[in-house]
Design an enzyme around this catalytic site. Sequence first.
Site, PDB file in Angstrom:
ATOM      1  CB  THR A 142      79.407 -84.681  31.642  1.00 52.33           C
ATOM      2  OG1 THR A 142      78.867 -85.663  30.769  1.00 52.33           O
ATOM      3  CG2 THR A 142      79.167 -85.082  33.086  1.00 52.33           C
ATOM      4  CB  CYS A 143      78.032 -83.197  26.502  1.00 54.62           C
ATOM      5  SG  CYS A 143      76.291 -82.829  26.690  1.00 54.62           S
ATOM      6  CB  VAL A 144      77.083 -78.255  27.801  1.00 54.80           C
ATOM      7  CG1 VAL A 144      76.881 -78.490  26.313  1.00 54.80           C
ATOM      8  CG2 VAL A 144      75.894 -78.728  28.607  1.00 54.80           C
TER       9      VAL A 144
END
Length: 175
Positions: A142-144
Amino acid sequence: MIIQIKKRCFFFFKQKTAYEISACLVGSEMCIRDRIEPGWLRYFNHDELQLIISGDRREIDIKNLRENTQLKNCNDNDYTISLLWDVLEQLSPEDKSDFLFFIIGCSRPPLQGFQMLNPKITIHLVEVGGGPHTDKLPSASTCVNTLYLPDYQNFLVLKKKLLYAIKAKAGFELA
Protein backbone atom coordinates in the site's frame (compact mmCIF):
# COMPACT_ATOMS: atom_id res chain seq x y z
CA MET A 1 -17.68 7.42 45.16
CA ILE A 2 -18.95 9.56 42.28
CA ILE A 3 -16.26 12.14 43.00
CA GLN A 4 -13.60 9.39 42.71
CA ILE A 5 -15.02 8.29 39.35
CA LYS A 6 -15.03 11.89 38.09
CA LYS A 7 -11.41 12.34 39.20
CA ARG A 8 -10.34 9.15 37.45
CA CYS A 9 -12.18 10.10 34.27
CA PHE A 10 -10.65 13.56 34.33
CA PHE A 11 -7.17 12.10 34.81
CA PHE A 12 -7.58 9.53 32.04
CA PHE A 13 -9.23 11.73 29.43
CA LYS A 14 -7.59 15.04 30.21
CA GLN A 15 -4.12 14.28 31.51
CA LYS A 16 -3.11 10.73 30.59
CA THR A 17 -4.14 10.91 26.92
CA ALA A 18 -3.39 14.61 26.33
CA TYR A 19 -0.08 13.89 24.56
CA GLU A 20 -1.60 11.21 22.29
CA ILE A 21 -4.61 13.36 21.43
CA SER A 22 -2.35 16.33 20.73
CA ALA A 23 -0.18 14.22 18.40
CA CYS A 24 -3.27 13.01 16.53
CA LEU A 25 -4.54 16.56 16.11
CA VAL A 26 -1.16 17.78 14.82
CA GLY A 27 -0.98 14.87 12.37
CA SER A 28 -4.51 15.46 11.16
CA GLU A 29 -3.82 19.15 10.70
CA MET A 30 -0.69 18.37 8.65
CA CYS A 31 -2.67 15.96 6.47
CA ILE A 32 -5.39 18.53 5.86
CA ARG A 33 -2.85 21.29 5.09
CA ASP A 34 -1.36 19.05 2.38
CA ARG A 35 -4.75 18.97 0.65
CA ILE A 36 -6.29 22.38 1.34
CA GLU A 37 -5.17 25.85 2.40
CA PRO A 38 -5.90 26.33 6.13
CA GLY A 39 -7.77 29.59 5.46
CA TRP A 40 -10.28 27.74 3.30
CA LEU A 41 -11.28 25.28 6.03
CA ARG A 42 -13.98 27.55 7.43
CA TYR A 43 -15.90 27.31 4.13
CA PHE A 44 -16.41 23.54 4.41
CA ASN A 45 -18.70 21.53 6.66
CA HIS A 46 -17.59 18.20 8.15
CA ASP A 47 -19.11 16.13 5.31
CA GLU A 48 -17.25 18.14 2.67
CA LEU A 49 -13.96 17.84 4.56
CA GLN A 50 -14.48 14.08 4.85
CA LEU A 51 -14.94 13.93 1.08
CA ILE A 52 -11.74 15.91 0.44
CA ILE A 53 -9.67 13.82 2.86
CA SER A 54 -11.05 10.32 2.31
CA GLY A 55 -12.32 10.36 -1.24
CA ASP A 56 -15.68 9.76 -2.82
CA ARG A 57 -18.31 7.22 -1.79
CA ARG A 58 -19.39 6.53 -5.35
CA GLU A 59 -18.81 3.14 -6.94
CA ILE A 60 -15.30 2.55 -8.21
CA ASP A 61 -14.95 3.32 -11.91
CA ILE A 62 -12.97 0.38 -13.32
CA LYS A 63 -12.50 2.17 -16.66
CA ASN A 64 -10.86 5.15 -14.90
CA LEU A 65 -8.80 2.76 -12.77
CA ARG A 66 -7.62 0.89 -15.88
CA GLU A 67 -6.71 4.11 -17.72
CA ASN A 68 -4.62 5.30 -14.78
CA THR A 69 -2.84 2.08 -13.79
CA GLN A 70 0.79 1.39 -14.58
CA LEU A 71 1.80 -2.14 -15.57
CA LYS A 72 5.15 -3.76 -14.72
CA ASN A 73 6.49 -6.98 -16.18
CA CYS A 74 3.44 -7.09 -18.47
CA ASN A 75 1.28 -5.04 -20.79
CA ASP A 76 -2.44 -4.47 -21.30
CA ASN A 77 -2.58 -7.30 -23.85
CA ASP A 78 -1.35 -9.98 -21.42
CA TYR A 79 -3.97 -12.63 -20.79
CA THR A 80 -3.74 -12.40 -16.98
CA ILE A 81 -4.20 -8.61 -17.07
CA SER A 82 -7.25 -9.00 -19.33
CA LEU A 83 -8.64 -11.56 -16.89
CA LEU A 84 -8.05 -9.17 -13.98
CA TRP A 85 -10.05 -6.37 -15.62
CA ASP A 86 -12.86 -8.86 -16.40
CA VAL A 87 -12.89 -10.05 -12.77
CA LEU A 88 -12.93 -6.48 -11.44
CA GLU A 89 -15.86 -5.54 -13.69
CA GLN A 90 -17.90 -8.41 -12.23
CA LEU A 91 -17.16 -7.72 -8.56
CA SER A 92 -19.80 -6.26 -6.25
CA PRO A 93 -19.31 -2.63 -5.16
CA GLU A 94 -18.22 -3.88 -1.72
CA ASP A 95 -15.61 -6.23 -3.24
CA LYS A 96 -14.34 -3.42 -5.49
CA SER A 97 -13.90 -1.26 -2.39
CA ASP A 98 -12.07 -4.11 -0.65
CA PHE A 99 -9.83 -4.49 -3.72
CA LEU A 100 -8.98 -0.80 -3.63
CA PHE A 101 -8.31 -0.94 0.12
CA PHE A 102 -6.04 -3.94 -0.45
CA ILE A 103 -3.88 -1.96 -2.87
CA ILE A 104 -3.90 1.63 -1.61
CA GLY A 105 -5.13 1.39 1.98
CA CYS A 106 -8.32 3.36 1.30
CA SER A 107 -11.63 1.89 0.16
CA ARG A 108 -12.82 5.05 -1.60
CA PRO A 109 -11.72 6.29 -5.00
CA PRO A 110 -9.96 9.67 -5.13
CA LEU A 111 -12.36 12.60 -5.44
CA GLN A 112 -11.01 13.65 -8.86
CA GLY A 113 -10.29 10.15 -10.19
CA PHE A 114 -7.39 7.73 -10.12
CA GLN A 115 -5.22 10.10 -12.17
CA MET A 116 -4.80 12.08 -8.92
CA LEU A 117 -3.09 9.24 -7.03
CA ASN A 118 0.61 9.64 -6.33
CA PRO A 119 2.15 7.16 -6.74
CA LYS A 120 -0.10 5.70 -9.39
CA ILE A 121 -1.58 2.26 -8.91
CA THR A 122 0.78 -0.34 -10.35
CA ILE A 123 0.07 -3.94 -11.23
CA HIS A 124 3.22 -6.03 -11.22
CA LEU A 125 2.78 -9.41 -12.88
CA VAL A 126 4.77 -11.96 -10.90
CA GLU A 127 6.20 -15.08 -12.47
CA VAL A 128 7.34 -17.58 -9.89
CA GLY A 129 9.95 -20.09 -10.96
CA GLY A 130 9.95 -18.86 -14.55
CA GLY A 131 6.28 -19.51 -15.31
CA PRO A 132 2.68 -19.28 -14.21
CA HIS A 133 2.05 -20.22 -10.60
CA THR A 134 -1.51 -20.67 -9.36
CA ASP A 135 -0.80 -21.62 -5.75
CA LYS A 136 0.50 -18.12 -4.86
CA LEU A 137 -1.87 -15.40 -3.70
CA PRO A 138 -1.87 -11.79 -4.86
CA SER A 139 -0.13 -9.45 -2.45
CA ALA A 140 0.08 -5.68 -2.21
CA SER A 141 2.27 -2.87 -1.02
CA THR A 142 0.00 0.00 0.00
CA CYS A 143 2.89 2.41 0.54
CA VAL A 144 3.57 2.36 -3.21
CA ASN A 145 0.03 1.44 -4.39
CA THR A 146 1.20 -1.79 -6.00
CA LEU A 147 -0.58 -5.10 -6.59
CA TYR A 148 1.71 -8.10 -7.08
CA LEU A 149 -0.35 -10.45 -9.21
CA PRO A 150 0.77 -14.01 -9.95
CA ASP A 151 0.47 -15.01 -13.61
CA TYR A 152 -2.89 -16.79 -13.41
CA GLN A 153 -4.18 -18.23 -16.66
CA ASN A 154 -7.71 -19.04 -15.53
CA PHE A 155 -10.58 -16.62 -14.76
CA LEU A 156 -12.04 -18.63 -11.87
CA VAL A 157 -8.65 -19.21 -10.25
CA LEU A 158 -7.79 -15.51 -10.48
CA LYS A 159 -11.17 -14.47 -9.05
CA LYS A 160 -10.97 -16.99 -6.20
CA LYS A 161 -7.40 -16.07 -5.23
CA LEU A 162 -8.02 -12.33 -5.54
CA LEU A 163 -11.16 -12.45 -3.41
CA TYR A 164 -9.39 -14.57 -0.80
CA ALA A 165 -6.52 -12.09 -0.64
CA ILE A 166 -8.67 -8.96 -0.40
CA LYS A 167 -11.05 -10.50 2.14
CA ALA A 168 -8.11 -11.56 4.33
CA LYS A 169 -7.32 -7.85 4.77
CA ALA A 170 -3.57 -8.53 4.53
CA GLY A 171 -0.79 -7.49 2.17
CA PHE A 172 2.80 -8.59 2.70
CA GLU A 173 1.63 -11.40 4.97
CA LEU A 174 0.24 -13.32 1.99
CA ALA A 175 3.42 -13.19 -0.09
